[in-house]
Design an enzyme around this catalytic site. Structure first.
Site, short mmCIF file in Angstrom:
data_model
loop_
_atom_site.label_atom_id
_atom_site.label_comp_id
_atom_site.label_asym_id
_atom_site.label_seq_id
_atom_site.Cartn_x
_atom_site.Cartn_y
_atom_site.Cartn_z
CB CYS A 1 5.08 -6.85 -1.26
SG CYS A 1 4.54 -6.75 0.42
CD GLU B 1 3.74 -3.40 -2.34
OE1 GLU B 1 3.98 -2.04 -1.49
OE2 GLU B 1 4.14 -4.27 -1.44
#
Length: 221
Positions: free
Chosen positions: A135, A209
């Site tokens: 991230c 993600e």
């Protein structure tokens, strides 16, 4: 090759699916449906709340005062800077910070944040930082790529604020510090025997993600 580059190499397919997802391309040229971006942004606000908890956990997991300060800076960046961007963008749709906080959580958001927190609870600071890295560092890489698109920062692109925020110097500095800290932790704790375990954590977090982008992408169809 740096430790982070080795993690990316081990998760090459997952990293490509994440960093080059059609959702991100829609941000670059402005073609992403507003419904997709709105759903993503609301869920990302909830995600950041949980991500701040994960960074707070990294304070507890820190073996040194320097590590604790690095972790505390991450908590502050999320709570005092990044979340404010989401509030500012959502205000244009008549959504308050309270509205965002009370939104129903998506399964993809819960799956990702629970994975990161569980990894941190079970492992050491290095394992937690590896789970956080896709991230923090990934967004910097994605935004840099998007900013090179001729339409990404154009006045007519409704997503230019998002791209400029993550491609801008303050966030890029956050990602660079995270990368440097990850390398330092790896030098201390990443024995050859652990690399496969850490690569598996990175791969799974990267896959989650990509699922997060896909969640938003589906909302715009």
């Amino acid at each position: 090759m740096s430790f982070f580059e080795r993690l990316k190499t081990a998760a090459a397919a997952e990293w490509r699916a994440y960093t080059e997802h059609p959702f991100t391309n829609g941000l670059a040229d402005g073609s992403l449906p507003e419904a997709a971006f709105r759903h993503y942004l609301i869920q990302d606000y909830l995600f950041l709340i949980e991500f701040a908890r994960a960074y707070a956990l990294s304070v507890y997991k820190s073996p040194s005062l320097a590590d604790m300060r690095e972790a505390a800076a991450g908590v502050s960046a999320i709570l005092d800077v990044e979340m404010n961007l989401h509030v500012k963008l959502c205000a244009g749709w008549g959504l308050s910070a309270s509205d965002l906080e009370q939104a129903p959580p998506a399964v993809e958001m819960l799956a990702y944040t629970r994975y990161v927190l569980d990894t941190g609870m079970r492992g050491d600071l290095l394992a937690l930082k590896v789970a956080l890295a896709p991230c923090v560092i990934g967004y910097a890489e994605i935004a840099t790529r998007l900013a090179s698109h001729p339409d990404a920062l154009a006045a007519a692109n409704p997503y230019r604020v998002w791209t400029s925020e993550y491609a801008g110097a303050p966030y890029q500095d956050v990602a660079a510090r995270m990368s440097a800290h990850l390398e330092d932790l790896a030098a201390r704790y990443a024995t050859p025997a652990r690399e496969a375990e850490l690569a598996a954590i990175f791969k799974e977090a990267t896959r989650l993600e990509a699922d997060f982008w896909e969640m938003g992408w589906r909302a715009g169809r």
